[in-house]
Every structure is written in C-alpha cells, then in structure tokens.
Design an enzyme around this catalytic site. Structure first.
Site, PDB file in Angstrom:
ATOM      1  N   SER A  54      -7.617  -5.570  -4.527  1.00 51.48           N
ATOM      2  CA  SER A  54      -8.677  -6.094  -3.654  1.00 51.48           C
ATOM      3  C   SER A  54     -10.028  -6.097  -4.364  1.00 51.48           C
ATOM      4  CB  SER A  54      -8.773  -5.246  -2.382  1.00 51.48           C
ATOM      5  OG  SER A  54      -9.431  -4.024  -2.658  1.00 51.48           O
ATOM      6  N   GLY A  75      -0.249   5.350  -4.456  1.00 50.77           N
ATOM      7  CA  GLY A  75      -0.904   6.593  -4.873  1.00 50.77           C
ATOM      8  C   GLY A  75      -0.267   7.797  -4.188  1.00 50.77           C
ATOM      9  N   ASP A  85       0.817  -1.221   0.000  1.00 51.68           N
ATOM     10  CA  ASP A  85       0.000   0.000   0.000  1.00 51.68           C
ATOM     11  C   ASP A  85       0.849   1.269   0.000  1.00 51.68           C
ATOM     12  OD1 ASP A  85      -2.345   1.444   0.038  1.00 51.68           O
ATOM     13  OD2 ASP A  85      -2.527   1.397   2.222  1.00 51.68           O
ATOM     14  N   ARG A 136       2.368  -4.274   6.707  1.00 54.94           N
ATOM     15  CA  ARG A 136       1.626  -3.253   5.958  1.00 54.94           C
ATOM     16  C   ARG A 136       2.392  -1.937   6.006  1.00 54.94           C
ATOM     17  NH1 ARG A 136      -4.698  -1.727   5.169  1.00 54.94           N
ATOM     18  NH2 ARG A 136      -4.253  -0.296   3.466  1.00 54.94           N
ATOM     19  N   ASN A 178     -11.057  -2.601  -4.770  1.00 54.34           N
ATOM     20  CA  ASN A 178     -10.282  -1.665  -5.598  1.00 54.34           C
ATOM     21  C   ASN A 178     -10.947  -1.328  -6.940  1.00 54.34           C
ATOM     22  OD1 ASN A 178      -7.057  -2.867  -4.372  1.00 54.34           O
ATOM     23  ND2 ASN A 178      -8.193  -1.047  -3.770  1.00 54.34           N
TER      24      ASN A 178
HETATM   25  C1  IPE Z   1      -5.336  -2.542   0.327  1.00 54.52           C
HETATM   26  O1  IPE Z   1      -5.054  -1.198   0.123  1.00 54.52           O
HETATM   27  C2  IPE Z   1      -5.346  -3.278  -0.984  1.00 54.52           C
HETATM   28  C3  IPE Z   1      -4.050  -3.429  -1.646  1.00 54.52           C
HETATM   29  C4  IPE Z   1      -2.909  -2.990  -1.213  1.00 54.52           C
HETATM   30  C5  IPE Z   1      -4.092  -4.163  -2.881  1.00 54.52           C
HETATM   31  P1  IPE Z   1      -6.201  -0.123  -0.078  1.00 54.52           P
HETATM   32  O2  IPE Z   1      -5.508   1.159  -0.363  1.00 54.52           O
HETATM   33  O3  IPE Z   1      -7.192  -0.579  -1.060  1.00 54.52           O
HETATM   34  O4  IPE Z   1      -6.891  -0.088   1.364  1.00 54.52           O
HETATM   35  P2  IPE Z   1      -7.704   1.067   2.083  1.00 54.52           P
HETATM   36  O5  IPE Z   1      -8.745   1.562   1.120  1.00 54.52           O
HETATM   37  O6  IPE Z   1      -6.738   2.128   2.449  1.00 54.52           O
HETATM   38  O7  IPE Z   1      -8.287   0.422   3.298  1.00 54.52           O
HETATM   39  C1  IPE Z   2      -1.743   0.172  -3.220  1.00 52.66           C
HETATM   40  O1  IPE Z   2      -1.484   1.527  -3.276  1.00 52.66           O
HETATM   41  C2  IPE Z   2      -2.032  -0.421  -4.569  1.00 52.66           C
HETATM   42  C3  IPE Z   2      -3.423  -0.868  -4.729  1.00 52.66           C
HETATM   43  C4  IPE Z   2      -4.366  -0.781  -3.842  1.00 52.66           C
HETATM   44  C5  IPE Z   2      -3.768  -1.450  -6.012  1.00 52.66           C
HETATM   45  P1  IPE Z   2      -2.651   2.605  -3.271  1.00 52.66           P
HETATM   46  O2  IPE Z   2      -3.036   2.888  -4.685  1.00 52.66           O
HETATM   47  O3  IPE Z   2      -3.772   2.199  -2.389  1.00 52.66           O
HETATM   48  O4  IPE Z   2      -1.912   3.854  -2.671  1.00 52.66           O
HETATM   49  P2  IPE Z   2      -2.498   4.924  -1.668  1.00 52.66           P
HETATM   50  O5  IPE Z   2      -3.002   4.191  -0.477  1.00 52.66           O
HETATM   51  O6  IPE Z   2      -3.599   5.630  -2.399  1.00 52.66           O
HETATM   52  O7  IPE Z   2      -1.346   5.815  -1.363  1.00 52.66           O
HETATM   53 MG    MG Z   3      -4.097   2.487  -0.382  1.00 53.55          MG
END
Ligand code: IPE
Ligand code: IPE
Ligand code: MG
Length: 241
Positions: free
Chosen positions: A67, A25, A22, A189, A70
């Site tokens: 997920s 983004g 995680d 995590r 997602n």
């Molecule tokens: C969990 O991260 C899923 C993956 C890393 C693939 P998310 O970014 O989707 O989780 P939340 O929304 O912060 O709980």
């Molecule tokens: C994890 O990074 C990748 C996926 C969930 C696919 P994020 O895209 O959730 O990154 P943040 O949490 O927005 O920084």
């Molecule tokens: Mg995330």
C-alpha cells in the site's frame, strides 16, 4: 455406480475477486521468524490462490500487495518485500506461456526501483493477449487512485480536451487504474482485521466483504471456497428491494 442427480452443482464463482493479503507479519512472529519470512510464505499462498482461481474460472483476481502506507515500515522489511516481488515477476515471465495470465498493476509505480518497474512493464506487455487477469496493487492507495484520476481529468479539461460538465461516473472510472475492469463482487480480508486499509475505495461501493480469522500465509483453496460460499449466501440489492 450412478452419480446421484441431486448432487448440488457449485454455483459459478464471482467474476472478480479481490484479496487484502494481510497477516504475514503475525504469521512469522508466531513462529519466531523475521517478518520477511512471513512475506515469503505469503508469496507462496498467493501462487496457490492464483492457480486455484484459474481452475475455478475466476476472470479477475486483484491482490493488495503493497500500500501507499506500507513505506512506513523498516527499510529492511520494504526491501525484503520488493525482492520477493522481483523474484515472483521473473518467475512469472519465465512461465508466462504455461500460465497464460494477464498481468496488470494498480498503483503509482514511479516510486519503485527501475529494475522492478522494468519487470512490471515486461510482464504487462508480454501478457496482454491473455484473458484471465491478475491485478497487482503495488504502492496502491484508494485515495491516491482517486486523486490521480481527478488530476488527469483536470489536465484534460485545462488542455481543452474534455468538458467538466460531461464528467459522469463512467467517464471518471476510465481514469482509474482499474479502467475497463468490472468492480469486484467479493473482497476477502484474512488476518482478522475489520477494515479496508485504503483498498479499492471507489470499486468496492457494492462489493461483498468477507473477513476471515486466518493469516494470509495459511490461506488456501479451502478458505477461498468458504469465502465464496459466504458470498453466495448474501443477498445483493444494490439499493433496490
Ligand atoms: C493492508 O494491510 C495492505 C496490504 C495487505 C498490502 P496493512 O497491514 O498495511 O493494513 P493495516 O495497517 O493493518 O490497516
Ligand atoms: C501483509 O501482511 C503484507 C503487507 C502489508 C505488505 P502484514 O505484513 O501487514 O502482516 P501483519 O498484519 O503485520 O501480520
Ligand atoms: Mg497487516
């Protein structure tokens, strides 16, 4: 020069490490880049960590890549992630004999594109003889996994092939995506979030969680070493004393 024999030997790593990858983004946002650039950097971090786990002797590495929740993201972001996954799997197929990693996929793959499903299927089939295992969680949800296991068991009962009263934790486990895989001792995590986000709900009953304040694209061998050190400092009691 003699090597001091009091040099502390590193304890063996956990047999199974799971990672919620995680923070892609936020990593991109911090740099003024599009989110997909963060996912590309996250894919690089995964390559490095998968290799590092192999050198450490970790037997199973389970990574949360996408997920069941997602799909709520923009079509552009989802397409970008799927494209990166496809490119990674093509590369993995090409390097299969060199890397000797067994690929498994946890999740409902029916929602993926036919091309991506084909790549998953090829990777799984062509690597089944290898023993260091990487489990990719794709369109994975812990609740979804439990529901599909319950559904498949109920279907067997309805067909007269299983007995409801004979269901045990061990039998139920054999219906999960993770059938045959020992539970992860350590779940890491990164990204600073303190939640499981629907990851390995059944399997994590006694896992040690390590939450770290680093974004996934910045996560490297040093961070994994720190997580493993933290894991070794924990006292695991499994309900005993
Ligand atoms: C969990 O991260 C899923 C993956 C890393 C693939 P998310 O970014 O989707 O989780 P939340 O929304 O912060 O709980
Ligand atoms: C994890 O990074 C990748 C996926 C969930 C696919 P994020 O895209 O959730 O990154 P943040 O949490 O927005 O920084
Ligand atoms: Mg995330």
């Amino acid at each position: 020069m003699a090597i001091p024999n009091n040099e502390a030997k590193k304890p063996a790593p956990p047999c199974h490490i799971a990672i919620i990858m995680d923070g892609n983004g936020r990593w991109a946002k911090n740099r003024g880049l599009p989110r997909t650039a963060g996912h590309a950097a996250g894919a690089e971090a995964f390559r490095k960590i998968a290799n590092y786990c192999r050198t450490l002797g970790v037997q199973y590495l389970t990574v949360y890549a996408f997920s069941t929740e997602n799909w709520k993201r923009s079509q552009e972001e989802v397409a970008g992630i799927m494209k990166l996954l496809g490119a990674y799997l093509k590369e993995a197929l090409r390097d299969m004999e060199k890397n000797r990693v067994k690929f498994c996929f946890f999740g409902d793959l029916t929602r993926l594109s036919p091309e991506l499903r084909k790549l998953c299927d090829q990777a799984q089939r062509q690597s089944r003889e290898y023993d260091v295992q990487v489990n990719f969680c794709l369109n994975y949800g812990g609740r979804d996994e439990i529901v599909q296991a319950a559904r498949r068991f109920a279907q067997k009962v309805a067909a007269g092939e299983a007995e409801a009263d004979a269901l045990t934790e061990g039998v139920f486990e054999s219906y999960l995506y993770s059938a045959g895989v020992p539970d992860p001792e350590l779940i890491v995590r990164p990204s600073g979030e303190l939640r499981t986000s629907n990851f390995l709900l059944w399997q994590s009953a006694y896992s040690e969680y390590v939450f770290m304040n680093v974004l996934w694209p910045d996560f490297g061998p040093e961070e994994l070493d720190r997580a493993i050190e933290e894991y070794h400092r924990r006292s695991r009691r499994f309900g005993g004393v």
